[in-house]
Write an enzyme that holds these catalytic residues in place. Sequence first.
Site, short mmCIF file in Angstrom:
data_model
loop_
_atom_site.label_atom_id
_atom_site.label_comp_id
_atom_site.label_asym_id
_atom_site.label_seq_id
_atom_site.Cartn_x
_atom_site.Cartn_y
_atom_site.Cartn_z
N PRO A 171 -8.27 -27.75 20.85
CG PRO A 171 -10.35 -29.83 20.75
CD PRO A 171 -9.18 -29.94 21.81
CG HIS A 200 10.70 -25.99 -9.98
ND1 HIS A 200 11.63 -25.88 -8.68
CD2 HIS A 200 11.19 -27.03 -10.43
CE1 HIS A 200 12.40 -26.50 -9.20
NE2 HIS A 200 12.27 -27.67 -9.32
CD GLU A 225 7.84 -26.44 18.70
OE1 GLU A 225 7.58 -28.06 18.78
OE2 GLU A 225 7.81 -25.82 19.79
#
Lengths: 377, 257
Positions: free
Chosen positions: A128, A336, A361
């Site tokens: 955290p 779209h 990462e």
Amino acid sequence: MNFDLDQEHELVRSTVRAFAEERVAPVAEELDRESRFPYDLVGELAELGLMGMTIPEAYGGAGADTVSYAIAIEELTRVDSSVAITVAAHHSLGTLPIFYFGSEEQKQRWLPELAAGRKLSAFGLTEPGAGSDAGATRTHAELRDGEWVVNGSKIFITNAGTDITACVTITARTGEDEISNIIVPNGTPGYEISKPMKKLGWRASDTRELSFKDAAVPDENLLGPRGQGFQQFLEILDGGRISVAAMGVGLAQGAYDLAYGYAQERQQFGKPISKFQAVQFKLADMATELEAGRNLVYKAAWLKDQGRDFALAAAQAKLFTGELSNRAVNWALQIHGGYGYMDEYAISRLYRDQKILEIGEGTNEVQRMVIARHLGV
Amino acid sequence: MKIAVCVKQVPEGNSRIDPGTKRLDRSGEGALNGFDANAVEEALRLRDATGEGEVVLVSLGPAKAQDVLRKALAMGADRAVHVSDETAGGSDLVATSYALAKALEREGADLILFGQQAADSDGAVLWAAVADRLRLPVVSQAAELTHAGGKLTIKRQTEFGYDVIEAPLPAVVAVSDAINEPRYPSLKGIMGAKSKPQETLSLAELEIEPERAGEPGSRTEVYALSDPPARADSRKIDDDGNAAQAILDFLAEKRLV
């Protein structure tokens, strides 16, 4: 100079693409909607040898190279990110640390089941209060009567809490200025795993908070030499960046393919919207960026396979593909129009699955720090 | 049991015919013919059921066809024989069956499997021609295959049900896609395929006379190519909100509902 992939690489691509389209695509929307971990697919991926791709056959893996691995992750992500991250996190974060740093005994104990994909493993780094500043780890482990007694907590840990998870490797403070990696098996008393965390994307993947209250594991669960944890996780993250960079390319390719198909079907003003230059230019830009991103990822993977320094290339690949996938899903959804905002259209899922590629990462900002450090500034 | 499987590389996606040569355009991506994947799968199952024997792939095709042999090796076949020769280009059924028969004669397999037809030409007769040249019994449209006591029992799919046929070995069997679900090559299989024996043979090495190969050895001549005629009785229905009714009326008028 040669840009051709080997015949094996092409075969990995066509095999994983067929698997992704035939086995993953039909259930991807449902898995996402129900936030359901894909146990059946993991079983099938394990049979194909995709869960332990680069682990040598002697330890139950497939003995493939990193380029093959990147291609496989790319092809899975093209169809579904949740499945791809499940494979990538298990392989590069859960299994590789034990292969890289484990003693022969640890390898014999853990790798056959992990490399074969019968069991999953996780890597617990983030806390955290320790994200980008991973060295600020507060979880600590104390050696008492031949046991490491762990106290602390971890967050956002992939694959930690599935029914088939065997263990998590955590970073823990083992002294004043000392970080070590320790393997904690699931089921260890005092090691508690939260319910699955609710997420914007990657919904079918398993993400947990971990807490350790006097969780004791044997002395021999220390991974590699004591005090090497910081160095080890930096190395693991370097390799893991190739995974996530491959996901960036795969996701962008998936978004491009959806937009390309939709643009030819959708008619407005009496013709397919692919005939309008505004749409064509978006597709042209996406195709161009994809080509650049893919080359960066394959180069980083190739450098790793050559045993050369790949940390800079991996950070560059991760940064570039993270940002390019953001542009790609954005443009693809724009093409779209309103339909893309609806759950029925796959692009909406890809759009949600994208953002984490710029965070996990190592954030874009951390990648820039790594790159700048390599530049010597 | 030694099993030979004949496999073909077909163009991926829609086939295109080169108007100049009047031959199929094979320049694009290629893939293992779908029915042949079923034949490979069946061969592997037969081999693995007894744990002994050999699965040999035989293919006639350009250098690029190696890709499909590699795929079938990755699925689990033991070795591959690739008949590849510039002069074999343009071979029709007559020339192809002759070349394959020559390669198969050399192998002397107990069982020769074919996919029922190839996705590009859809001829569905090659296996019959090869069997005839080899003077072997042939069964087609196999939906189930069992091997026991030195003979084969084949469940053959027909329009009205199944024929159950027994055949002595050696025999030629053409399988349908109902027979099995082909496996994906495993990663280990892919990595190991390169080191399996792969032989490339020229027509001369198979003692095939040049006049019996390629165009000189073929008996088919393509005179002309044209698009299929448009369907005469088709009707386009624009949806003005009543399309469903219009379709129903159309079908009723044709006495189809």
